[in-house]
Write an enzyme that holds these catalytic residues in place. Sequence first.
Site, mmCIF file in Angstrom:
data_model
loop_
_atom_site.group_PDB
_atom_site.id
_atom_site.type_symbol
_atom_site.label_atom_id
_atom_site.label_comp_id
_atom_site.label_asym_id
_atom_site.label_seq_id
_atom_site.Cartn_x
_atom_site.Cartn_y
_atom_site.Cartn_z
ATOM 1 N N ASP A 183 -10.440 -11.173 -3.357
ATOM 2 C CA ASP A 183 -9.936 -9.870 -2.967
ATOM 3 C C ASP A 183 -9.589 -9.115 -4.288
ATOM 4 O O ASP A 183 -8.952 -9.782 -4.943
ATOM 5 C CB ASP A 183 -8.539 -9.980 -2.244
ATOM 6 C CG ASP A 183 -8.699 -10.232 -0.761
ATOM 7 O OD1 ASP A 183 -9.887 -10.646 -0.222
ATOM 8 O OD2 ASP A 183 -7.764 -10.177 0.076
ATOM 9 N N ASP A 185 -7.098 -7.326 -4.818
ATOM 10 C CA ASP A 185 -5.723 -6.785 -4.999
ATOM 11 C C ASP A 185 -4.943 -8.083 -5.493
ATOM 12 O O ASP A 185 -3.673 -8.203 -5.415
ATOM 13 C CB ASP A 185 -5.037 -5.996 -4.091
ATOM 14 C CG ASP A 185 -5.263 -6.964 -2.646
ATOM 15 O OD1 ASP A 185 -5.991 -8.028 -2.643
ATOM 16 O OD2 ASP A 185 -4.686 -6.411 -1.398
ATOM 17 N N TRP A 245 -10.437 -4.166 9.084
ATOM 18 C CA TRP A 245 -9.371 -5.191 8.771
ATOM 19 C C TRP A 245 -9.449 -6.373 9.438
ATOM 20 O O TRP A 245 -9.064 -6.448 10.686
ATOM 21 C CB TRP A 245 -7.989 -4.780 8.472
ATOM 22 C CG TRP A 245 -7.370 -5.615 7.683
ATOM 23 C CD1 TRP A 245 -7.090 -5.753 6.430
ATOM 24 C CD2 TRP A 245 -6.230 -6.548 8.218
ATOM 25 N NE1 TRP A 245 -6.186 -6.724 5.793
ATOM 26 C CE2 TRP A 245 -5.739 -7.132 6.971
ATOM 27 C CE3 TRP A 245 -6.033 -7.358 9.102
ATOM 28 C CZ2 TRP A 245 -4.995 -8.492 6.919
ATOM 29 C CZ3 TRP A 245 -5.306 -8.264 9.395
ATOM 30 C CH2 TRP A 245 -4.728 -8.834 8.341
ATOM 31 N N GLU A 248 -12.583 -11.870 9.491
ATOM 32 C CA GLU A 248 -13.867 -12.646 8.903
ATOM 33 C C GLU A 248 -13.513 -13.878 8.200
ATOM 34 O O GLU A 248 -14.394 -14.509 8.285
ATOM 35 C CB GLU A 248 -14.495 -11.504 7.957
ATOM 36 C CG GLU A 248 -14.197 -11.405 6.537
ATOM 37 C CD GLU A 248 -12.796 -11.002 6.235
ATOM 38 O OE1 GLU A 248 -12.343 -10.066 7.159
ATOM 39 O OE2 GLU A 248 -12.048 -11.491 5.551
ATOM 40 N N ASP A 249 -12.419 -13.960 7.723
ATOM 41 C CA ASP A 249 -12.283 -15.403 7.114
ATOM 42 C C ASP A 249 -11.700 -16.309 8.180
ATOM 43 O O ASP A 249 -12.165 -17.372 7.974
ATOM 44 C CB ASP A 249 -10.877 -15.218 6.010
ATOM 45 C CG ASP A 249 -9.741 -14.293 6.697
ATOM 46 O OD1 ASP A 249 -10.042 -13.664 7.644
ATOM 47 O OD2 ASP A 249 -8.503 -14.503 5.795
ATOM 48 N N MET A 275 0.156 -9.777 -5.392
ATOM 49 C CA MET A 275 -0.554 -8.959 -4.872
ATOM 50 C C MET A 275 -0.407 -7.450 -5.438
ATOM 51 O O MET A 275 0.844 -7.176 -5.342
ATOM 52 C CB MET A 275 -0.427 -8.823 -3.279
ATOM 53 C CG MET A 275 -1.630 -8.176 -2.419
ATOM 54 S SD MET A 275 -0.864 -8.180 -0.785
ATOM 55 C CE MET A 275 -1.848 -9.847 -0.351
ATOM 56 N N HIS A 278 -0.213 -1.804 -2.246
ATOM 57 C CA HIS A 278 -0.962 -0.365 -1.862
ATOM 58 C C HIS A 278 -0.270 0.841 -2.067
ATOM 59 O O HIS A 278 0.961 0.820 -1.568
ATOM 60 C CB HIS A 278 -1.512 -0.856 -0.375
ATOM 61 C CG HIS A 278 -2.411 -2.073 -0.344
ATOM 62 N ND1 HIS A 278 -3.641 -2.132 0.036
ATOM 63 C CD2 HIS A 278 -1.981 -3.359 -0.841
ATOM 64 C CE1 HIS A 278 -4.052 -3.243 -0.150
ATOM 65 N NE2 HIS A 278 -3.034 -3.984 -0.701
ATOM 66 N N ARG A 281 0.952 4.140 2.744
ATOM 67 C CA ARG A 281 1.048 3.132 3.818
ATOM 68 C C ARG A 281 0.124 3.511 5.311
ATOM 69 O O ARG A 281 0.685 3.901 6.156
ATOM 70 C CB ARG A 281 2.367 2.955 4.424
ATOM 71 C CG ARG A 281 3.343 2.128 3.515
ATOM 72 C CD ARG A 281 3.999 1.307 4.338
ATOM 73 N NE ARG A 281 4.419 -0.073 3.534
ATOM 74 C CZ ARG A 281 3.873 -1.164 3.408
ATOM 75 N NH1 ARG A 281 2.629 -1.255 4.103
ATOM 76 N NH2 ARG A 281 3.976 -2.069 2.757
HETATM 77 C C1 BGC Z 1 -6.216 -12.054 9.366
HETATM 78 C C2 BGC Z 1 -6.945 -12.385 8.278
HETATM 79 C C3 BGC Z 1 -5.934 -12.440 7.085
HETATM 80 C C4 BGC Z 1 -4.719 -13.005 7.142
HETATM 81 C C5 BGC Z 1 -3.848 -12.655 6.080
HETATM 82 C C6 BGC Z 1 -4.921 -12.907 9.439
HETATM 83 O O1 BGC Z 1 -4.298 -12.307 10.663
HETATM 84 O O2 BGC Z 1 -7.130 -12.285 10.687
HETATM 85 O O3 BGC Z 1 -8.253 -11.912 8.070
HETATM 86 O O4 BGC Z 1 -6.653 -13.137 5.877
HETATM 87 O O5 BGC Z 1 -4.076 -12.537 8.369
HETATM 88 O O6 BGC Z 1 -2.580 -13.472 6.248
HETATM 89 MN MN MN Z 2 -5.420 -6.955 0.467
#
Ligand code: BGC
Ligand code: MN
Length: 352
Positions: A183, A185, A245, A248-249, A275, A278, A281
């Site tokens: 990432d 950030d 958002w 995917e992870d 981090m 941002h 908001r």
């Molecule tokens: C999301 C992940 C993200 C994580 C961050 C999860 O709810 O699905 O993509 O990396 O939150 O804490």
């Molecule tokens: Mn981020």
Amino acid sequence: MRESRLCPLIILQVVGTLGLLTYLHLVKTSRERNPETLQITLRDNNPYANVEFSGKLSHFEKVAVLVMPPRERDSKTLQEIWRANDSYGNVGLGGKWSPSRNRSASSSEKVAILVTYRDREEHLKIFLRHMHPFLQRQGLDYTIYVIEQHGEEQGFCKGLLYNVGFTEALKDDPSYDCFIFHDVDLLPEDDRNLYTCARSPYHLSVAIDKFDYKLTYVALFGGVSALNTSHYRLLNGYSNLYCGWGAEDDDMARRLYKHVLAISRPEPDIARYKMLSHKSREPRDDNTDKRYLLNTALHRAKTDGLADLQTANYSVTSITHKALYTHILVNITKRKPIKHVHPRKIGKRNTN
Ligand code: BGC
Ligand code: MN
């Protein structure tokens, strides 16, 4: 009698104490508001605690200074450190660096850092300024790739961008052994957090300041993670279908599970990250299909990823070797709506 004399005294004491507290609070907040004397106090066990800033640095510059190693910080003023870092240790065009240009290429791991990106210029600037010195102190042979999304698609398609980054990086240099998915950030705080695939699959961003330096859940694989080239191929890369958002992870974590690949991690006192905040908001561009996609992740793991990247809705617009990174600009056209079908039917028909 006694009570009536005590009463005004107590009132006087309460008013006096409240006045003193208000005064102290005002002094404290005016000090905090004053950029000349801004003092950021981090947690006691943080090596960058009690850093005094003088002069005017932007918020992002202050964060970047805070994650610099103490030995640099101690000898110079913070502004000097900030400017001194401008040389980036002679990074080669495209953001490439290796400890010795003369040593044999096969002697250690070759690392590609993949950073997916859209519209975060301020973060990217800080990221590059922080990461080049950090990676060089670790003596790595590395290249930074920034994979930027543009085009009609509104959602940010992080998994697809990682697959494009992986494919294009290997065209650029087929000898990469290790990929770090990063990432933009997140800034590592500790040089001992080695960017290596020796323990692939490896999740590096264990302790992030925003989450009180605690892992939010045990299957988390997002933020910063590392996979070696053969594992990434075995896993069929990321899913191409997550746009918007999140998750995917988590899909990747399901692929790891499917292949019985356990996630390893560095110690949390080393794997610490800051981090970047941002700016606005704005509402999160959430992925409304993510629940369905996660529920069906294991059914698509073999077909959705590197295997069908050729037919995914993207094209590479340009690849530019910039001074500090290789810029891969990717045009992502609007996705077809995702049909929610029963898991048993996935793979039988070409549904997505
Ligand atoms: C999301 C992940 C993200 C994580 C961050 C999860 O709810 O699905 O993509 O990396 O939150 O804490
Ligand atoms: Mn981020």
